[in-house]
Design a protein around this motif. Sequence first.
Motif, PDB file in Angstrom:
ATOM      1  N   LYS A 103       0.833  -1.207   0.000  1.00  0.00           N
ATOM      2  CA  LYS A 103       0.000   0.000   0.000  1.00  0.00           C
ATOM      3  C   LYS A 103       0.864   1.252   0.000  1.00  0.00           C
ATOM      4  N   PHE A 136      -6.958   1.188   1.381  1.00  0.00           N
ATOM      5  CA  PHE A 136      -6.917  -0.236   1.028  1.00  0.00           C
ATOM      6  C   PHE A 136      -7.789  -0.506  -0.190  1.00  0.00           C
ATOM      7  N   GLU A 151      -2.662   6.047  -0.141  1.00  0.00           N
ATOM      8  CA  GLU A 151      -3.629   5.163  -0.771  1.00  0.00           C
ATOM      9  C   GLU A 151      -4.485   4.469   0.296  1.00  0.00           C
ATOM     10  N   LEU A 209      -5.742   0.410  -3.146  1.00  0.00           N
ATOM     11  CA  LEU A 209      -4.693  -0.599  -3.327  1.00  0.00           C
ATOM     12  C   LEU A 209      -5.251  -1.826  -4.028  1.00  0.00           C
TER      13      LEU A 209
END
Length: 65
Positions: free
Chosen positions: A19, A25, A23, A28
């Motif tokens: 990650k 999750f 960003e 990502l």
Amino acid sequence: MSTSIRVSDDTKRILERLKREDETFDELLERLAQSERPIDIGAWSGGKAERAREAVKRSRESFER
């Protein structure tokens, strides 16, 4: 709407390493999912496509043992 997914602690650690700092999750996972593109076997010659199919078959069989 949001959805929860369960991952192991090891998987979470891997994702945290991948990650980017800015960003989420969700971003990502979207980035990782988009980086995977299916192989267009139709673009290969008949012989090359058949060798690829056989390699995939052998690989799958090796995991079944």
